[in-house]
Write a protein that holds these residues in place. Structure first.
Motif, short mmCIF file in Angstrom:
data_model
loop_
_atom_site.label_atom_id
_atom_site.label_comp_id
_atom_site.label_asym_id
_atom_site.label_seq_id
_atom_site.Cartn_x
_atom_site.Cartn_y
_atom_site.Cartn_z
N THR A 234 0.83 -1.20 0.00
CA THR A 234 0.00 0.00 0.00
C THR A 234 0.87 1.25 0.00
OG1 THR A 234 -1.85 -1.10 1.10
CG2 THR A 234 -1.74 1.28 1.31
N ASP A 235 1.94 1.24 0.77
CA ASP A 235 2.86 2.38 0.77
C ASP A 235 3.49 2.59 -0.60
OD1 ASP A 235 2.47 3.07 3.39
OD2 ASP A 235 4.56 2.82 4.01
N LEU A 236 3.83 1.51 -1.28
CA LEU A 236 4.46 1.63 -2.60
C LEU A 236 3.46 2.13 -3.64
CD1 LEU A 236 6.73 -1.54 -2.74
CD2 LEU A 236 7.46 0.83 -2.55
N VAL A 237 2.24 1.62 -3.60
CA VAL A 237 1.21 2.04 -4.56
C VAL A 237 0.82 3.48 -4.31
CG1 VAL A 237 -1.19 1.66 -5.26
CG2 VAL A 237 0.35 -0.29 -4.94
N LEU A 239 -1.14 5.61 -0.72
CA LEU A 239 -2.38 5.48 0.04
C LEU A 239 -3.52 6.24 -0.64
CD1 LEU A 239 -0.15 4.68 2.18
CD2 LEU A 239 -1.79 5.49 3.89
N ASP A 240 -3.21 7.34 -1.30
CA ASP A 240 -4.25 8.09 -2.01
C ASP A 240 -4.80 7.30 -3.18
OD1 ASP A 240 -1.70 8.32 -3.17
OD2 ASP A 240 -2.14 10.27 -4.06
N VAL A 241 -3.92 6.57 -3.87
CA VAL A 241 -4.37 5.73 -4.99
C VAL A 241 -5.26 4.61 -4.47
CG1 VAL A 241 -3.61 4.17 -6.82
CG2 VAL A 241 -2.33 6.28 -6.37
N ARG A 242 -4.83 3.96 -3.39
CA ARG A 242 -5.61 2.87 -2.80
C ARG A 242 -6.99 3.39 -2.33
NH1 ARG A 242 -3.21 -2.27 -1.30
NH2 ARG A 242 -2.56 -2.94 -3.37
N LEU A 243 -7.00 4.57 -1.75
CA LEU A 243 -8.27 5.14 -1.28
C LEU A 243 -9.22 5.40 -2.45
CD1 LEU A 243 -10.08 6.32 0.92
CD2 LEU A 243 -8.82 8.48 0.71
N GLY A 244 -8.70 5.94 -3.53
CA GLY A 244 -9.54 6.20 -4.69
C GLY A 244 -10.13 4.93 -5.27
N ILE A 245 -9.32 3.88 -5.34
CA ILE A 245 -9.81 2.60 -5.87
C ILE A 245 -10.86 2.01 -4.93
CG2 ILE A 245 -9.17 0.23 -6.47
CD1 ILE A 245 -6.42 1.33 -7.30
N GLY A 271 -1.56 13.69 4.60
CA GLY A 271 -0.45 13.69 3.65
C GLY A 271 0.49 12.52 3.80
N ARG A 272 0.09 11.51 4.57
CA ARG A 272 0.91 10.30 4.73
C ARG A 272 0.53 9.33 3.61
NH1 ARG A 272 -0.15 8.50 10.79
NH2 ARG A 272 1.12 6.73 10.09
N LEU A 273 1.15 9.51 2.46
CA LEU A 273 0.74 8.80 1.24
C LEU A 273 1.61 7.58 0.94
CD1 LEU A 273 0.09 11.91 -1.04
CD2 LEU A 273 -1.46 10.80 0.61
N GLY A 274 2.58 7.29 1.79
CA GLY A 274 3.45 6.16 1.53
C GLY A 274 4.81 6.60 1.06
N ARG A 275 5.41 5.81 0.24
CA ARG A 275 6.80 6.06 -0.19
C ARG A 275 6.96 7.43 -0.84
NH1 ARG A 275 10.42 2.13 -4.16
NH2 ARG A 275 12.31 3.40 -4.14
N LYS A 276 6.00 7.84 -1.67
CA LYS A 276 6.18 9.09 -2.41
C LYS A 276 6.18 10.32 -1.51
CE LYS A 276 1.29 9.06 -3.81
NZ LYS A 276 0.41 8.92 -5.01
N GLU A 283 8.30 4.35 7.49
CA GLU A 283 9.11 5.53 7.24
C GLU A 283 10.07 5.20 6.11
OE1 GLU A 283 8.81 8.44 8.76
OE2 GLU A 283 7.33 7.82 10.27
N TRP A 284 10.08 6.02 5.05
CA TRP A 284 10.85 5.68 3.85
C TRP A 284 12.18 6.43 3.75
CZ3 TRP A 284 9.78 1.62 0.82
CH2 TRP A 284 8.53 1.02 1.01
N GLY A 285 12.24 7.64 4.26
CA GLY A 285 13.51 8.37 4.27
C GLY A 285 14.16 8.46 2.92
#
Length: 288
Positions: A234-237, A239-245, A271-276, A283-285
């Motif tokens: 989910t982080d890679l895809v 979270l905003d994309v997953r929410l829309g789907i 604004g916690r959307l995952g990796r991006k 935490e992606w850093g």
């Protein structure tokens, strides 16, 4: 459609650039198009970096990298991009209105015999192509991220897609070295419909305090041999994309299984959307 044809990819985001890369590596003349020139330049840089990494890992020959790059080109003008194309793949953001608008422009400019395909992961392909004259030459080609690594491609047959179009699409996908499955046009197709259910239930488990995100992911990786846990995915895809789907599938199918968890909605609002964005369930850093 075999190697050597012209493939136009409209949209230079993560998916578009990946599709252009694999098409060029398979021997096609690949044109990547976007209205944003900076997006295009960034996409071409990412493609070069991916190919360089393939060479350094011994998975891509240096000569193959150079040949693929030579077959890649950029275009900010859609008409230039689709001129002479045998296949046009749309990979713009997941908005039905936007995609229908883009396909109206594509159909007006592309050759009559060209296959028109959408890379949507969940939207109705039949609805998307409803205004097209050549609906028999229209279908879905749902690639997975990262495109150059993931083997699966869903070939989505819309209501009026001709059998010959499906066969040509299957030939194209096999030529990329990937494995296609053919699915009828239905919300979420096969992969998104199953994957979203798993991901949403994992989020509900975090929300309920059943276990940490790391341990839930570990359960699926070690217990079910998934290559990656549903929350990391989910982080890679995004979270905003997953929410829309999830919202689209909940509305389309009327199933509570697809109702977005409040935690997912709150994380997107924050604004916690995952990796991006650098932060999601993990935490992606510097991995962004």
């Amino acid at each position: 459609m075999t190697g050597g044809g012209r493939v136009a990819v409209i949209g230079a985001g993560t998916m578009g650039r990946g599709i252009a890369q694999v098409a060029a590596m398979a021997g096609h003349e690949a044109v990547l198009s976007d209205v944003d020139e900076r997006q295009l330049e960034g996409a071409m840089g990412a493609i070069r970096a991916a190919l360089d990494k393939g060479v350094s890992l011994g998975k891509v020959e240096a000569a193959a990298r150079e040949a693929a790059l030579a077959r890649l080109s950029m275009a900010t003008d859609l008409c230039d991009a689709v001129e002479g194309a045998q296949l046009v793949v749309e990979a713009v953001p997941e908005s039905m209105a936007l995609k229908r608008s883009v396909f109206a422009a594509i159909e007006a400019a592309a050759p009559e015999e060209a296959i028109l395909a959408t890379n949507t992961s969940s939207l109705s392909v039949t609805e998307m192509g409803a205004d097209l004259r050549r609906r028999g030459r229209f279908l879905g080609l749902h690639f997975f991220n990262p495109v150059h690594i993931m083997a699966l491609v869903e070939v989505v047959r819309a209501k009026e897609t001709e059998a010959s179009t499906v066969e040509e699409a299957l030939t194209f996908v096999h030529g990329l070295g990937k494995e296609p499955i053919v699915v009828a046009d239905s919300p979420g197709f096969a992969s998104s419909r199953l994957g979203i259910v798993l991901g949403l239930e994992a989020i509900r488990m975090v929300e309920a305090g059943v276990a940490s995100a790391e341990d839930i992911d570990k359960a699926m990786v070690l217990g079910y041999r998934h290559p990656m846990g549903p929350l990391r995915l989910t982080d890679l895809v995004g979270l905003d994309v997953r929410l829309g789907i999830a919202r689209y599938l909940h509305e389309s199918l009327g199933s509570e299984a697809f109702r977005p968890p409040r935690l997912l909605e709150r994380m997107v609002d924050e604004g916690r959307l995952g990796r991006k964005s650098g932060r999601g369930f993990y935490e992606w850093g510097n991995e962004r």
